[in-house]
Design an enzyme around this catalytic site. Structure first.
Site, mmCIF file in Angstrom:
data_model
loop_
_atom_site.group_PDB
_atom_site.id
_atom_site.type_symbol
_atom_site.label_atom_id
_atom_site.label_comp_id
_atom_site.label_asym_id
_atom_site.label_seq_id
_atom_site.Cartn_x
_atom_site.Cartn_y
_atom_site.Cartn_z
ATOM 1 C CD GLU A 295 19.178 49.783 51.423
ATOM 2 O OE1 GLU A 295 17.962 49.770 51.469
ATOM 3 O OE2 GLU A 295 19.724 49.506 50.083
ATOM 4 C CG ASP A 378 23.260 55.519 43.916
ATOM 5 O OD1 ASP A 378 23.182 54.754 44.963
ATOM 6 O OD2 ASP A 378 23.416 55.148 42.699
HETATM 7 ZN ZN LIG Z 1 18.044 51.653 46.721
#
Ligand SMILES: [Zn+2]
Length: 432
Positions: A295, A378
């Site tokens: 996030e 990621d």
């Molecule tokens: Zn995401």
């Protein structure tokens, strides 16, 4: 250059109303066929792979979980096909079927048809009608599908209370906003679209401040994160990533659903990190840290600001387009409205109804852009936390949310805002 004539004089264009009607119906049907076709493909693709867990997940996901995910996906696709078909029929009935025209005429019995009250009533009635059409689908989704797969935690009483709160908010916030937009459209002369855009954008920015602190607590309980060890971990991560320490909250998502999530909301002083209680139940502290790092990756790469900039530019272009369309008689006549031709409310209603039809080809572009962002987030998480923990967390979330591991590639390219699990996990495991 766009020019507004001093009177709402309607002049037929080379392409008249009939041509536009034909174009609209063609686009509506094409969109429906593509949507339904993709959903059926997805259903077929997932069902054909129901009994075989993909190799990268073979030791972490059982055949039972994999079958459950397949059945869950198929059930949602079947409902999606019916929903899309009813939605298209609804749009057709309101436009060429004369529904909007009839509403316009009926409301003229109560309100002055060129007045603000008539416009508000027309759009509010349309909103209520659209909501009523969706009610059976929402009920079926929650109390049949989600219940069958063990996700629904909502009682009918809570559901009804949610609906009442949403309706009250829509009336308290939506109606004044609608009135302001219609008023600006009528009072600001030929540059109204610029004023409406400024107003709309300011309203959205305000929403980013108001939503987490005032609106979200109406629906859920937010309690400060009590777990000291996890709090330390999160604060270390924030410091490592160069974020100022934020308020950490746990949300009682389990009141409504067993699906887990984490998010980061708000701006400035209203910024906060929210974990669903369901997420904390499922993941180890290291995995929670990795999910939060993902996030934070969205923030690090300024995805939220980029998205906001695209929304701002798009809405400006769309409002300009609406201003131009309002001057075209074929826009109204071609969509089955003669009575309300030139009326700001009727134009706004038609625009809202037909825009998704013509904007459908943009869907895959937006999905692609979103998937690029997910890979970036990621990669950021892999640098700042642990790639292995994020991969483990994703596998658990896919399993517990019964998300399919074997999506149809074409369906996925159109609709998925997140890359397929196999791609994300293999990239994380490969350490890229
Ligand atoms: Zn995401």
């Amino acid at each position: 250059m766009w020019h507004k004539s001093p009177h709402p004089a309607f002049h037929p264009l080379p392409h008249g109303p009939d041509t536009f009607s034909a174009l609209f119906v063609a686009a509506l049907l094409a969109t429906l066929f593509i949507k339904v076709g993709l959903m059926l493909r997805q259903r077929h693709h997932v069902r054909a792979r129901r009994d075989q867990v993909p190799a990268p997940f073979a030791d972490s996901i059982s055949v039972e979980s994999h079958r459950k995910a397949a059945d869950y996906t198929c059930a949602r696709m079947a409902l999606g096909v019916v929903d899309a078909t009813v939605g298209a029929a609804f749009v057709l009935a309101l436009t060429l079927g004369g529904g909007l025209q009839a509403m316009h005429r009926a409301l003229a019995g109560w309100f002055d048809p060129v007045g603000l009250a008539h416009g508000i009533a027309l759009l509010a009635a349309l909103g209520v009608l659209g909501w009523l059409i969706e009610v059976p689908f929402a009920l079926y989704r929650t109390f049949v599908i989600e219940k069958r797969f063990g996700f629904n935690r909502m009682t009918p009483a809570l559901y009804a209370a949610d609906v009442a709160r949403e309706a009250l908010l829509a009336a308290l916030i939506g109606l004044p906003v609608l009135a302001a937009v219609l008023w600006l459209m009528g009072a600001m002369g030929e540059q109204w679209w610029l004023w409406v855009w400024l107003f709309w954008f300011a309203f959205n920015l305000l929403g980013l401040f108001v939503w987490p602190t005032f609106i979200a607590p109406l629906f859920n309980k937010f309690t400060p994160l009590a777990d000291e060890a996890l709090r330390k971990r999160v604060e270390n991560l924030l410091a490592r990533c160069g974020f100022r320490s934020r308020e950490l909250f746990v949300m009682d998502g389990s009141r409504r659903s067993a699906h887990g999530n984490a998010y980061f909301t708000g701006f400035g002083a209203a910024k906060r990190i929210v974990f669903f209680d369901t997420l904390l139940d499922k993941l180890s502290p290291a995995e929670v840290e990795a999910v939060l790092a993902h996030e934070l990756g969205h923030f690090h790469h300024r995805h939220i600001w980029k998205r906001l900039a695209v929304i701002a530019a798009t809405s400006l272009a769309l409002l300009w387009l609406l201003a131009w369309l309002m001057e075209q008689s074929w826009f109204f006549a071609g969509l089955g409205v003669d009575d309300g031709a030139g009326s700001t409310a009727a134009a706004l209603a038609l625009f809202a109804l037909v825009l998704p039809v013509f904007a459908f080809p943009l869907g895959p572009l937006m999905s692609h852009w979103s998937r690029v962002h997910e890979f970036q987030a990621d990669a950021y998480a892999a640098r700042q936390a642990s790639a292995a923990d994020l991969a483990a967390a994703l596998v658990k979330l896919y399993r517990d949310n019964a998300s399919t591991l074997t999506p149809d590639p074409l369906y996925s390219r159109f609709f998925d805002s997140h890359p397929p699990a196999s791609l994300r996990v293999s990239r994380l495991r490969a350490g890229t």
